[in-house]
Motif scaffolding. Structure first.
Motif, short mmCIF file in Angstrom:
data_model
loop_
_atom_site.label_atom_id
_atom_site.label_comp_id
_atom_site.label_asym_id
_atom_site.label_seq_id
_atom_site.Cartn_x
_atom_site.Cartn_y
_atom_site.Cartn_z
N UNK A 1 50.17 39.28 26.88
CA UNK A 1 51.49 38.62 27.12
C UNK A 1 52.08 39.57 28.21
N UNK A 2 52.17 40.91 28.22
CA UNK A 2 52.48 41.48 29.17
C UNK A 2 51.95 41.56 30.32
N UNK A 3 50.71 41.50 30.33
CA UNK A 3 49.82 41.37 31.35
C UNK A 3 49.97 39.83 32.24
N UNK A 4 50.23 38.81 31.31
CA UNK A 4 50.38 37.41 32.09
C UNK A 4 51.77 37.11 32.41
N UNK A 5 52.81 37.66 31.68
CA UNK A 5 54.11 37.54 32.23
C UNK A 5 54.81 38.46 33.16
N UNK A 6 53.97 39.63 33.34
CA UNK A 6 54.76 40.61 34.17
C UNK A 6 53.84 41.20 35.18
N UNK A 7 52.40 40.82 35.29
CA UNK A 7 51.27 41.20 36.14
C UNK A 7 51.20 40.40 37.25
N UNK A 8 50.07 40.73 37.99
CA UNK A 8 49.75 39.69 39.19
C UNK A 8 50.83 39.52 40.15
N UNK B 1 54.82 40.68 39.27
CA UNK B 1 55.15 42.29 39.26
C UNK B 1 55.97 42.39 40.36
N UNK B 2 56.11 41.91 41.45
CA UNK B 2 57.29 42.10 42.23
C UNK B 2 58.53 41.56 42.11
N UNK B 3 58.57 40.44 41.23
CA UNK B 3 59.77 40.00 40.99
C UNK B 3 60.27 40.82 39.70
#
Length: 160
Positions: free
Chosen positions: A61-68, A71-73
């Motif tokens: 969830x962390x990777x999908x909601x905050x990654x890619x 991340x900049x947002x």
């Protein structure tokens, strides 16, 4: 700059700006459903295996909601929070928010940042608790025998 190297305190989650950082229900619900199915699994998992699976869901969830691309947002949001906290006299909290933003700016994977693990766990927990509360409030169609007897006793008129 040494403050930017330190791990931010979990107390950062209690700051109103962070507490108000909510992911949309449709984005967070699949993870809640997955955790619920792990907990309700008919396969008898010991507590350690269950926790490992739940941790894997949180990490994903962390990777999908905050990654890619997100991340900049997330970094900009944390920088804005840090600025606002600093302007409102909350220097320590501002430093924590700036430290998380700095990690993202330095290219650290959000899944490796304890703050994001805690943020997502808190949100999943809140959504999970809301769902359980709704289930408790909804009338059930199937009653246990004890519930049926209680309901029958309460429905009988009382003699004086």
């Amino acid at each position: 700059s040494s403050a930017l190297q330190r791990e931010p305190s979990p107390a950062l989650l209690k700051e109103p700006e962070v507490a108000g950082w909510k992911f949309p229900q449709p984005e967070i619900k699949p993870y809640v459903d997955e955790i619920k199915s792990i907990q309700e699994s008919v396969l008898v998992l010991n507590r350690v295996h269950q926790d490992e699976r739940i941790h894997a869901v949180v990490e994903r969830a962390v990777g999908e909601l905050l990654g890619g691309k997100r991340t900049d947002a997330a970094r900009r949001r944390l920088e804005d929070m840090a600025y606002y906290m600093a302007r409102s006299g909350r220097g320590e909290a501002a430093g924590w928010a700036a430290a998380v933003a700095a990690r993202l700016r330095d290219g650290v994977d959000p899944r490796r940042i304890a703050f994001f693990q805690a943020l997502i766990q808190a949100q999943l927990g809140a959504v999970f608790a809301e769902a359980q509360e709704r289930e408790r409030e909804e009338p059930r169609l199937i009653m246990t025998p004890a519930e049926a007897m209680r309901a029958q006793q309460q429905a009988r008129p009382r003699r004086r």
